[in-house]
Design a protein around this motif. Structure first.
Motif, mmCIF file in Angstrom:
data_model
loop_
_atom_site.group_PDB
_atom_site.id
_atom_site.type_symbol
_atom_site.label_atom_id
_atom_site.label_comp_id
_atom_site.label_asym_id
_atom_site.label_seq_id
_atom_site.Cartn_x
_atom_site.Cartn_y
_atom_site.Cartn_z
ATOM 1 N N PHE A 106 0.846 -1.195 0.000
ATOM 2 C CA PHE A 106 0.000 0.000 0.000
ATOM 3 C C PHE A 106 0.878 1.240 0.000
ATOM 4 O O PHE A 106 1.842 1.330 0.768
ATOM 5 C CB PHE A 106 -0.927 0.010 1.226
ATOM 6 N N LYS A 107 0.536 2.189 -0.865
ATOM 7 C CA LYS A 107 1.312 3.430 -0.981
ATOM 8 C C LYS A 107 0.369 4.619 -1.002
ATOM 9 O O LYS A 107 -0.655 4.602 -1.666
ATOM 10 C CB LYS A 107 2.130 3.448 -2.284
ATOM 11 N N ARG A 108 0.736 5.675 -0.293
ATOM 12 C CA ARG A 108 -0.015 6.940 -0.342
ATOM 13 C C ARG A 108 0.470 7.772 -1.522
ATOM 14 O O ARG A 108 -0.299 8.500 -2.127
ATOM 15 C CB ARG A 108 0.199 7.758 0.935
ATOM 16 N N ASP A 109 1.763 7.693 -1.811
ATOM 17 C CA ASP A 109 2.381 8.522 -2.849
ATOM 18 C C ASP A 109 3.601 7.754 -3.349
ATOM 19 O O ASP A 109 4.474 7.411 -2.567
ATOM 20 C CB ASP A 109 2.794 9.855 -2.225
ATOM 21 N N SER A 110 3.623 7.462 -4.643
ATOM 22 C CA SER A 110 4.702 6.638 -5.167
ATOM 23 C C SER A 110 5.082 7.079 -6.579
ATOM 24 O O SER A 110 4.207 7.306 -7.415
ATOM 25 C CB SER A 110 4.254 5.174 -5.190
ATOM 26 N N TRP A 111 6.374 7.210 -6.811
ATOM 27 C CA TRP A 111 6.860 7.427 -8.174
ATOM 28 C C TRP A 111 6.751 6.102 -8.908
ATOM 29 O O TRP A 111 7.156 5.066 -8.383
ATOM 30 C CB TRP A 111 8.319 7.898 -8.167
ATOM 31 N N LEU A 112 6.191 6.118 -10.115
ATOM 32 C CA LEU A 112 5.994 4.883 -10.877
ATOM 33 C C LEU A 112 7.211 4.589 -11.740
ATOM 34 O O LEU A 112 7.793 5.496 -12.339
ATOM 35 C CB LEU A 112 4.738 4.994 -11.743
ATOM 36 N N LYS A 113 7.552 3.297 -11.785
ATOM 37 C CA LYS A 113 8.675 2.830 -12.604
ATOM 38 C C LYS A 113 8.147 1.813 -13.615
ATOM 39 O O LYS A 113 7.112 1.188 -13.401
ATOM 40 C CB LYS A 113 9.741 2.186 -11.727
ATOM 41 N N GLU A 114 8.873 1.636 -14.691
ATOM 42 C CA GLU A 114 8.526 0.672 -15.732
ATOM 43 C C GLU A 114 8.248 -0.699 -15.114
ATOM 44 O O GLU A 114 9.037 -1.198 -14.310
ATOM 45 C CB GLU A 114 9.664 0.560 -16.746
ATOM 46 N N GLY A 115 7.101 -1.269 -15.459
ATOM 47 C CA GLY A 115 6.764 -2.613 -15.002
ATOM 48 C C GLY A 115 6.133 -2.694 -13.626
ATOM 49 O O GLY A 115 5.809 -3.797 -13.173
ATOM 50 N N ASP A 116 5.950 -1.558 -12.942
ATOM 51 C CA ASP A 116 5.300 -1.597 -11.626
ATOM 52 C C ASP A 116 3.930 -2.256 -11.745
ATOM 53 O O ASP A 116 3.161 -1.968 -12.671
ATOM 54 C CB ASP A 116 5.115 -0.179 -11.053
ATOM 55 N N GLN A 117 3.644 -3.142 -10.798
ATOM 56 C CA GLN A 117 2.346 -3.825 -10.728
ATOM 57 C C GLN A 117 1.447 -2.994 -9.817
ATOM 58 O O GLN A 117 1.763 -2.811 -8.645
ATOM 59 C CB GLN A 117 2.520 -5.226 -10.137
#
Length: 93
Positions: A64-75
């Motif tokens: 669980f994340k409130r705020d996350s930078w997305l990276k290639e392939g993130d599920q």
């Protein structure tokens, strides 16, 4: 991002996720709020932000994340809807 077998292009600076008919990606489900999160496009990449009160609506790679930078392939999992984040040019463009 890939959602329920289809490609969704994040073509706006602010992309709304939720059950609301105004959402850029409409999600379904009894427990899905009208607006569950935002994808914010910035110069350095894309951020996924949970805007629910409890902060337990968005998962990135099983956490669980409130705020996350997305990276290639993130599920991603948003209230039961599973997606995979891909950077780059959409298929067929």
């Amino acid at each position: 991002a890939l959602a329920t077998g289809r490609e969704v292009v994040l073509d706006k600076a602010l992309f709304l996720l939720g059950k609301d008919s105004e959402a850029d990606l409409e999600l379904s489900g009894f427990f899905c709020p009208r607006v569950v999160g935002l994808v914010i496009r910035e110069e350095s990449g894309f951020r996924l932000v949970d805007v629910t009160n409890g902060g337990r609506a968005l998962q990135v790679n099983g956490r669980f994340k409130r705020d996350s930078w997305l990276k290639e392939g993130d599920q991603l999992e948003i209230r039961g809807t599973k997606m995979v984040f891909h950077r780059g040019v959409p298929v067929g463009h």
